[in-house]
Design an enzyme around this catalytic site. Sequence first.
Site, PDB file in Angstrom:
ATOM      1  N   HIS A 159       6.725  19.538  55.283  1.00 14.73           N
ATOM      2  CA  HIS A 159       5.497  20.178  56.176  1.00 14.73           C
ATOM      3  C   HIS A 159       4.385  19.322  56.307  1.00 14.73           C
ATOM      4  O   HIS A 159       3.635  19.217  57.049  1.00 14.73           O
ATOM      5  CB  HIS A 159       5.547  21.558  55.928  1.00 14.73           C
ATOM      6  CG  HIS A 159       4.719  21.701  54.734  1.00 14.73           C
ATOM      7  ND1 HIS A 159       5.028  22.421  53.600  1.00 14.73           N
ATOM      8  CD2 HIS A 159       3.206  21.584  54.674  1.00 14.73           C
ATOM      9  CE1 HIS A 159       4.051  22.589  52.872  1.00 14.73           C
ATOM     10  NE2 HIS A 159       2.880  22.159  53.495  1.00 14.73           N
ATOM     11  N   ASP A 205      12.261  22.533  53.156  1.00 12.39           N
ATOM     12  CA  ASP A 205      10.994  21.898  53.347  1.00 12.39           C
ATOM     13  C   ASP A 205      11.134  20.652  52.162  1.00 12.39           C
ATOM     14  O   ASP A 205      10.430  21.026  51.083  1.00 12.39           O
ATOM     15  CB  ASP A 205       9.847  22.968  53.017  1.00 12.39           C
ATOM     16  CG  ASP A 205       8.395  22.382  53.123  1.00 12.39           C
ATOM     17  OD1 ASP A 205       8.455  21.320  53.716  1.00 12.39           O
ATOM     18  OD2 ASP A 205       7.513  23.032  52.826  1.00 12.39           O
ATOM     19  N   SER A 300       0.756  21.485  48.194  1.00  7.74           N
ATOM     20  CA  SER A 300       2.086  21.459  48.588  1.00  7.74           C
ATOM     21  C   SER A 300       2.744  19.884  48.367  1.00  7.74           C
ATOM     22  O   SER A 300       2.100  19.210  48.150  1.00  7.74           O
ATOM     23  CB  SER A 300       2.056  21.253  50.230  1.00  7.74           C
ATOM     24  OG  SER A 300       1.873  22.597  50.743  1.00  7.74           O
TER      25      SER A 300
HETATM   26  N1  ARG Z   1       1.512  25.026  52.023  1.00  9.96           N
HETATM   27  C1  ARG Z   1       0.474  24.877  50.945  1.00  9.96           C
HETATM   28  C2  ARG Z   1       0.060  23.385  51.195  1.00  9.96           C
HETATM   29  O1  ARG Z   1       0.406  22.720  52.166  1.00  9.96           O
HETATM   30  C3  ARG Z   1       1.048  25.224  49.802  1.00  9.96           C
HETATM   31  C4  ARG Z   1       0.625  26.622  49.489  1.00  9.96           C
HETATM   32  C5  ARG Z   1       1.253  27.158  48.289  1.00  9.96           C
HETATM   33  N2  ARG Z   1       0.698  28.765  48.176  1.00  9.96           N
HETATM   34  C6  ARG Z   1       1.030  29.363  47.251  1.00  9.96           C
HETATM   35  N3  ARG Z   1       0.316  30.519  47.233  1.00  9.96           N
HETATM   36  N4  ARG Z   1       1.623  28.922  46.119  1.00  9.96           N
HETATM   37  O2  ARG Z   1      -0.620  22.783  50.122  1.00  9.96           O
END
Ligand code: ARG
Length: 586
Positions: A159, A205, A300
Site C-alpha cells: 500500500h 499487502d 507501514s
Molecule cells: N498503515 C499504516 C502506515 O501506512 C500502518 C498502521 C499501523 N497501525 C497500527 N495500529 N498498528 O504506516
Amino acid sequence: MLLALLLPLLLPLPDPPSADGHPPYVRLPPSTLQVLSAQGTQALQVAQRSAQWAVKRVAMEIQYRLHECRGCANHTTPCPAGPRRPGPPTPLLQDSPEPGPCGERPPGTANATRAHGRIVGGRAAPPGAWPWLVRLHLGGQPLCGGVLVAASWVLTAAHCFAGARNELLWTVTLAEGPRGEQAEEVPVNRILPHPKFDPRTFHYDLALVQLWTPVSAAGPARPVCLPQGPREPSAGTACAIAGWGALFEDGPEAEAVREARVPLLSADTCQRALGPALRPSTMLCAGYLAGGIDSCQGDSGGPLTCSEPGPRPREVLYGVTSWGDGCGEPGKPGVYTRVAVFRDWLQEQMSAARSNREPSCRELLARDPPEEPLAAAAAPCAFYAGQCPGSEGACARLAHQQCLQRRRRCELGALTHTLLVLLRGAQELLGPRPSLPRLASARPSASLRESPGRPARDQPPGSRAAGARFQRPRPKQRGEANGCPGLDPLLRKLAILQNTHAWILRVPPDRLAMDFQEVLADLGSKTLNGLFGAQVQAGLGGRHVVFGGLVGLEPATLAHSLPRLLAQALQAFRLAAQQRKSPRDP
Ligand code: ARG
C-alpha cells in the site's frame, strides 16, 4: 479559500486625497502584505525543496558512477566500455537470499527492547539496533518503513506505492551504524507489489523493492532472516516492531527509530478484535488488547521480527506492518502481513533471471537509447529482442520499437513527476496549505467494517526538506573525472543545475522568508480588466527588489491579482540574484 475569508480585511487604504480631491495612489494594507508574504515564503520553501531534490538526484548518479569506476580500478567489477550513465553493477540481479548470516543484531543492542510505557511505538532504539530496518522515500519525503531481506532486496507493504508506482521517484535509506554511522541512500530499481494486493481490503499487502546497488558488506546494513518453513511462533510469543512512525494517532513522526515488544495474538483473537477486515490467510495481528503499545502511521512496511533462540540468536521476519484501527487503542491490535505464507513468492521474485523480466525504467534510462535493432539485442532491450528468432527482420525491428516506446513512457513518467512537484508548488502559491493527495490509506477501507472510523494520517509531515540530507559531492571528485568515463557529462549537468537554482539554493533556510513591504497602486492606470498598475517592493534574505505589477482593488480582482504578484516577486529575486553574479550580462 483563506484569501476569500480575509479579503474584507485586505482591501486597500487610499492615500490622502490630492489637490483635485482624488487620491492618486492607494497602498495595500499591512494585513494583505502579510498574507502575500506568508504565501510567498511557502512558495520559496517549495522552490528550494524542488531545487535541492533535482540537484540531489544528479549528485546520487555521480556517486554511483564513481562507485562503479572505483570498483573497476580495483578490478572488483569490469570496467565500463564507454561513456554511459551509471548502470547497476553486475551482481545486482543474481542475489537471492543466501544461507549466509542474517538476523544478527550488533552486540549490546539486542536486549534493549522491553515492553513498557504507554507510548505507541515503545521507546527510542539504540543506534544500529535494527540493521535491516530501512526507510522508503518518495520524492525525498519519508513515507514508509521496509526490511532488508537480501543484499539488493527490501520487503515492504504494497500500500506504500498506491498512486506512486514509478521507481524513479523512490529511494531507500539503509540502517545507520551502531556508532551513528551515517545511513546510505540508494535509488530504487524496481517495485514489485504482490499481484493480488487489494487496496480496498489490504489483502496481500506486500511488495518487494529491488535496490539499484546491493548493500555493501562493509556498511552496517544486514538482512533479516526469512522464515524457513510455514510454521510461525505460537500466540503469546513476544516479537519486536520498529520504525519511524507516528508516536500516537495523528501525532508527529518519530525523530529516531523507535521499537517495542508486542505479543503475537491467535487468529481467533485477531478476528474477534478486528472483525471480517482481518483476513487470517494473509494477515496476523500482534499487540495488547489493553492498548497502549502498537505500530502507527509511517511504520507501514517495517518489520515484526521474532527472536529464534540458539547459541547465536537470530531475528526472523514474520510480519510486515500493514494497518490498524487507530493506533494503540484498547481492543485493536496492529495488523501485519504474514511473511511465512509468501516464502515461495519471495524466492521466485528474487531469483528471477534478468532476461525474463521487462527492464525497469531506471535500467532503460540509465543507458542511451539504442539506435538500431542490433544494439537493441544488448541489455536492457534484450528482454524484447529475446522473443525474436534472429537479430534482424521484422520481429527484431518491432522489438526495438517496443523497447523505445517503453523508454519514452519512462521518460514521460519522470517528467510527470517534475510537473507534479511544480504543480504542488503552484498550489501552495495560490492558496493556504492544500492537503497533499493521500498516497496510501492507513487501513483497509473495507466496506466490511461497521463504522467508517477516523481518518488516519498516512503521510509524514512535509516539514522535512527533501534535500536536508543532501551533501555536495566533494571537490576532489572533479579530478577523478578523466579516469571515469561518463563522469564529465554528469558533473556538467550538476554544475548547470546548481547554477540555475543557485539563487534559491544559496538562501539559508532560516532566512527563506519573503517580505512584501509595499504595494502602491496607481489609481489613474486602470486597465480593461479592472486592474491597476502598481509598484511592488519586496525583500528576501535581506535583499530588496522593486518591480511593476498589476493589482485589483476589489475583492474579486484583488484575489486574482495576488498569485501573479507572488510569481513576479519570485522571478524578480531570481533575476536580481543572477544579475549580481554576472553584472555585465544584459
Ligand atoms: N498503515 C499504516 C502506515 O501506512 C500502518 C498502521 C499501523 N497501525 C497500527 N495500529 N498498528 O504506516
